[in-house]
Design a protein around this motif. Structure first.
Motif, PDB file in Angstrom:
ATOM      1  N   ALA A 182       2.411  -3.885   0.569  1.00  0.00           N
ATOM      2  CA  ALA A 182       3.987  -4.614   1.012  1.00  0.00           C
ATOM      3  C   ALA A 182       5.074  -3.366   0.392  1.00  0.00           C
ATOM      4  O   ALA A 182       6.095  -2.962   1.035  1.00  0.00           O
ATOM      5  CB  ALA A 182       3.993  -5.575   0.572  1.00  0.00           C
ATOM      6  N   ILE A 183       4.729  -3.192  -0.857  1.00  0.00           N
ATOM      7  CA  ILE A 183       6.083  -2.301  -1.568  1.00  0.00           C
ATOM      8  C   ILE A 183       5.691  -1.588  -0.810  1.00  0.00           C
ATOM      9  O   ILE A 183       7.502  -0.808  -0.597  1.00  0.00           O
ATOM     10  CB  ILE A 183       5.734  -2.338  -2.969  1.00  0.00           C
ATOM     11  N   THR A 184       4.898  -0.375  -0.414  1.00  0.00           N
ATOM     12  CA  THR A 184       5.080   0.585   0.394  1.00  0.00           C
ATOM     13  C   THR A 184       5.742   1.069   0.974  1.00  0.00           C
ATOM     14  O   THR A 184       6.190   1.442   1.662  1.00  0.00           O
ATOM     15  CB  THR A 184       3.335   1.540   0.460  1.00  0.00           C
ATOM     16  N   LEU A 185       5.388  -0.193   1.972  1.00  0.00           N
ATOM     17  CA  LEU A 185       5.758  -0.471   3.916  1.00  0.00           C
ATOM     18  C   LEU A 185       7.586  -0.404   3.798  1.00  0.00           C
ATOM     19  O   LEU A 185       7.318  -0.136   4.492  1.00  0.00           O
ATOM     20  CB  LEU A 185       4.730  -1.586   4.097  1.00  0.00           C
ATOM     21  N   ALA A 186       8.202  -1.205   2.778  1.00  0.00           N
ATOM     22  CA  ALA A 186       9.006  -1.428   2.406  1.00  0.00           C
ATOM     23  C   ALA A 186       9.986  -0.164   2.196  1.00  0.00           C
ATOM     24  O   ALA A 186      10.767  -0.038   1.797  1.00  0.00           O
ATOM     25  CB  ALA A 186       9.391  -2.928   1.167  1.00  0.00           C
ATOM     26  N   GLU A 187       9.030   0.381   1.055  1.00  0.00           N
ATOM     27  CA  GLU A 187      10.093   1.782   0.474  1.00  0.00           C
ATOM     28  C   GLU A 187      10.078   3.212   2.225  1.00  0.00           C
ATOM     29  O   GLU A 187      10.655   3.908   1.824  1.00  0.00           O
ATOM     30  CB  GLU A 187       9.322   2.564  -0.540  1.00  0.00           C
ATOM     31  N   LEU A 188       9.059   3.004   2.760  1.00  0.00           N
ATOM     32  CA  LEU A 188       9.376   3.786   3.673  1.00  0.00           C
ATOM     33  C   LEU A 188       9.933   3.916   4.497  1.00  0.00           C
ATOM     34  O   LEU A 188      11.062   2.549   4.967  1.00  0.00           O
ATOM     35  CB  LEU A 188       7.575   3.251   4.627  1.00  0.00           C
ATOM     36  N   ASP A 189      10.478   5.120   4.834  1.00  0.00           N
ATOM     37  CA  ASP A 189      12.023   5.560   6.421  1.00  0.00           C
ATOM     38  C   ASP A 189      11.147   6.199   7.325  1.00  0.00           C
ATOM     39  O   ASP A 189      11.959   6.914   8.327  1.00  0.00           O
ATOM     40  CB  ASP A 189      12.926   6.059   5.353  1.00  0.00           C
ATOM     41  N   LEU A 190      10.324   5.861   7.304  1.00  0.00           N
ATOM     42  CA  LEU A 190       9.030   6.228   8.859  1.00  0.00           C
ATOM     43  C   LEU A 190      10.008   5.400  10.289  1.00  0.00           C
ATOM     44  O   LEU A 190       9.300   4.695  10.169  1.00  0.00           O
ATOM     45  CB  LEU A 190       8.185   6.827   8.394  1.00  0.00           C
ATOM     46  N   ASP A 191       9.620   6.034  10.954  1.00  0.00           N
ATOM     47  CA  ASP A 191      10.780   5.240  12.384  1.00  0.00           C
ATOM     48  C   ASP A 191       9.173   4.784  13.575  1.00  0.00           C
ATOM     49  O   ASP A 191       9.644   3.867  13.903  1.00  0.00           O
ATOM     50  CB  ASP A 191      11.289   5.781  13.161  1.00  0.00           C
ATOM     51  N   ASN A 192       7.819   5.807  13.346  1.00  0.00           N
ATOM     52  CA  ASN A 192       7.618   5.452  14.538  1.00  0.00           C
ATOM     53  C   ASN A 192       5.958   4.822  13.128  1.00  0.00           C
ATOM     54  O   ASN A 192       5.508   5.094  12.813  1.00  0.00           O
ATOM     55  CB  ASN A 192       6.776   6.970  14.668  1.00  0.00           C
ATOM     56  N   TRP A 193       5.495   3.602  14.443  1.00  0.00           N
ATOM     57  CA  TRP A 193       4.576   3.225  13.033  1.00  0.00           C
ATOM     58  C   TRP A 193       3.439   3.736  13.127  1.00  0.00           C
ATOM     59  O   TRP A 193       2.572   3.516  12.013  1.00  0.00           O
ATOM     60  CB  TRP A 193       3.844   1.840  14.531  1.00  0.00           C
ATOM     61  N   TRP A 194       2.970   4.816  13.790  1.00  0.00           N
ATOM     62  CA  TRP A 194       1.069   5.185  13.197  1.00  0.00           C
ATOM     63  C   TRP A 194       2.334   6.645  11.965  1.00  0.00           C
ATOM     64  O   TRP A 194       1.096   6.804  11.748  1.00  0.00           O
ATOM     65  CB  TRP A 194       1.340   6.741  14.645  1.00  0.00           C
TER      66      TRP A 194
END
Length: 313
Positions: free
Chosen positions: A157-169
């Motif tokens: 969850a922490i990782t996901l919150a910090e990602l600034d990538l647009d594409n789900w893959w």
């Protein structure tokens, strides 16, 4: 060379460069996001040795390997698809799932504290007479994997919150990269920690006197280290669990816990000068731990005294 082939090769080169750039972006994003999970990674490494403390030395590495496989399954099979789907379709639900995880960690930590203070034990522990070692080992592995699931959910969850990538893959690849690296680092470290006494024993049997002395020091120190790690693991459960609840309730508009924790943190920062950062963080962590302990104790009371639930560690 026909112009059509030249154009095709040019298109392929553009696609290849774009793909390479995407890979670089994913790796960079994973690195930035992964660094934010350092606290939870330390918690995970501190918690796990307690699950093999007191068991047969010959079973330590096999047990850790079983937990490691469970951790990979938790992160890559359960949490990774779930994180991607939630981020795409139900982003509002993530905070509730995290808070359930925080409540579980608080309960686990509080129950360990209650038992250490003389409270009633629930489930077998290594201090008890174990009549079925195989069943007890499976119980310990299941408990470790269950706790890993919660800690891994927090990491993801922490990782996901910090990602600034647009594409789900791209987010999926970054999450997978962080999951693999974290699992290898955590359980590789745990394997080394629990085998330090065997390493020390081997050192006492050959080599220089200095090497034998160091080996003996390792042998003598490992029991204390494992007890310390077990203590740190309990504190970590309360700190992380309480911290999730503090953050989650704030996100949902209930600011009491957040204001208490951060108010104390800022007060300490303002009064401690050069050490303000460290002492402020320690204050926040301590208050989060106390909140986790109180909430966990309430959950334990309700489960055991009201519903008669008998848990197993």
């Amino acid at each position: 060379m026909p112009s059509g082939l030249v154009a095709l090769l040019d298109d392929v080169s553009v696609i290849a460069r774009t793909a390479a750039a995407s890979v670089d972006d994913i790796a960079a994003a994973a690195g930035r996001a992964g660094s934010k999970t350092a606290g939870v990674v330390i918690d995970d490494a501190a918690v796990t040795p307690s699950y093999v403390t007191g068991l047969s030395p010959a079973r330590e590495l096999p047990i850790i390997w079983q937990i490691t496989k469970g951790s990979f399954f938790n992160k890559l099979v359960i949490l990774l698809p779930g994180a991607i789907l939630l981020s795409e379709f139900l982003p509002w639900a993530i905070i509730f799932i995290l808070m359930l995880g925080g409540a579980f960690l608080s309960y686990e930590g509080a129950e360990k504290v209650i038992e250490k203070l003389g409270g009633e034990k629930h489930g077998k522990t290594v201090e008890d007479v174990i009549t079925d070692p195989a069943a007890f080992e499976k119980q310990r592995i299941a408990g470790a994997i269950r706790t890993d699931l919660i800690l891994s959910a927090e990491i993801m969850a922490i990782t996901l919150a910090e990602l600034d990538l647009d594409n789900w893959w791209e987010r999926g690849l970054a999450l997978a990269l962080v999951a693999i690296i974290v699992t290898v680092v955590v359980y590789g470290s745990v394997a080394i920690i629990v085998k330090l006494d065997d390493i020390g024993l081997a050192m006492t049997r050959s080599g220089s006197q200095a090497k034998r002395n160091f080996g003996q020091w390792l042998v003598d120190s490992v029991p204390t280290l494992l007890v310390a790690l077990s203590f740190i693991g309990t504190i970590a459960m309360l700190w992380v669990g309480g911290g999730i609840i503090v953050h989650g309730t704030h996100e949902l508009g209930f600011d009491l816990f957040y204001d208490i924790a951060h108010g104390a943190e800022y007060a300490v920062k303002g009064a401690t000068g050069a050490l303000s950062g460290v002492l402020g963080w320690l204050t926040y962590a301590a208050i989060s731990g106390v909140i986790g302990l109180v909430i966990g104790a309430i959950i334990a009371f309700v489960l055991h005294k009201v519903f008669g639930f008998e848990g197993a560690h």
